[in-house]
Design an enzyme around this catalytic site. Structure first.
Site, mmCIF file in Angstrom:
data_model
loop_
_atom_site.group_PDB
_atom_site.id
_atom_site.type_symbol
_atom_site.label_atom_id
_atom_site.label_comp_id
_atom_site.label_asym_id
_atom_site.label_seq_id
_atom_site.Cartn_x
_atom_site.Cartn_y
_atom_site.Cartn_z
ATOM 1 C CB SER A 139 -13.959 4.137 4.803
ATOM 2 O OG SER A 139 -14.404 5.520 4.457
ATOM 3 C CE1 TYR B 194 -11.576 2.827 -0.237
ATOM 4 C CE2 TYR B 194 -12.812 4.677 0.509
ATOM 5 C CZ TYR B 194 -11.584 3.807 0.875
ATOM 6 O OH TYR B 194 -11.273 4.058 1.777
ATOM 7 C CE LYS C 265 -12.098 0.842 2.789
ATOM 8 N NZ LYS C 265 -11.188 -0.001 3.578
#
Ligand code: NAP
Length: 254
Positions: A144, A157, A161
């Site tokens: 991401s 998160y 990533k």
């Protein structure tokens, strides 16, 4: 049909909706035999039926990537049905926690790292021997943009990533002697259910679009084309790369 992935067998995780489905479809259109998977059998059955109806060569199996026996079943399904594995697109991720690191509960942190990093790592370990047996392969991790520019709103998160990009980079180095290329794709904002909290809200969407050079949210198919390219022989000299598919964001403020 002559195409760049004819004769190849691909596994795509989380491939019954969104980016994973678009990637599975694109790999199939390029001639690969594709194993579809996600947590719900019903979604797997519907997707296999849909893609078969489009003339693509697909099989399916239920696989929550955090479940060891289901990861094993995914690999076995590819080998039993299509005779081996050439391509893995590790696409599954979760984001149950919003906010900064200081506010992230341990259970949320564990869930994010189990699904987004550990399961991708363990599934890769399972498929590498099969790729080696075929003389090589290609692995793509769906990371991401927030693995490059961490976001305070989805902090844990973002770190997961970033870690996944690290996993990709080191696997690229370790698997190069086995003729296995390993790359990451870093999407920006893509219109799927995952991003719907943001993109379905008009004012948030408009402000996001201002931070994107191309001025719009991306489509799953625009990620799929890049993933498919990385799996193909056209990318034969690309490994250890992170391909940005974000409409132009890195110089912007998000
Ligand atoms: P999505 O539309 O929400 O995709 C959901 C898919 O994942 C469904 O097929 C779902 O099926 C499956 N799934 C969910 N959890 C799973 C699990 N634990 N194991 C296996 N399958 C699972 O998501 P997306 O936007 O396509 O995201 C795909 C990848 O792109 C993720 O890695 C995400 O982090 C990354 N990404 C997305 C964006 C974005 O803006 N959309 C941006 C950057 C990166 P079931 O319900 O049947 O499991």
């Amino acid at each position: 049909m002559t195409s760049s992935l004819a004769g190849k067998v691909a596994i795509v995780t989380a491939s019954t909706a969104g980016i994973g489905l678009a990637i599975a479809r694109r790999l199939g259109q390029q001639g690969a035999q594709v194993v579809i998977s996600s947590r719900k059998q019903e979604n797997v059955d519907t997707t296999v039926q849909q893609l078969s109806g489009e003339g693509l060569s697909v099989a399916g199996v239920k696989c929550h990537v955090g479940n060891p026996s289901e990861r094993q079943a995914l690999v076995e399904r590819a080998v039993e049905k299509f005779g081996g594995i050439d391509i893995l697109v590790s696409n599954a991720a979760t984001n149950p926690v919003y906010g900064g690191l200081l506010d992230c509960p341990e259970a949320g942190w564990n869930k994010i790292f189990d699904v987004n990093v550990k399961s991708a790592y363990l599934l890769t370990k399972l498929v590498v021997p099969y790729m080696e047996a075929r003389g090589g392969g290609s692995i793509v991790f769906i990371a991401s943009v927030v693995g490059q520019i961490p976001s305070m709103g989805i902090a844990a998160y973002s770190v997961s990533k970033k870690a996944l990009i690290g996993v990709s980079d080191l696997f690229a180095k370790e698997c190069a002697p086995k003729n296995i290329r390993v790359n990451a794709v870093a999407p920006g904002f893509i219109d799927t259910s995952f991003s719907s909290v943001l993109v379905s809200n008009d004012s948030i969407r408009k402000s996001l679009e201002k931070s994107i050079y191309l001025g719009r949210i991306g489509k799953p198919e625009e990620v799929a084309g890049v993933a498919s390219f990385l799996c193909s022989n056209d990318a034969s000299y690309i490994t250890g790369a992170v391909m940005n598919v974000n409409g132009g964001m890195l110089g912007s403020t998000i």
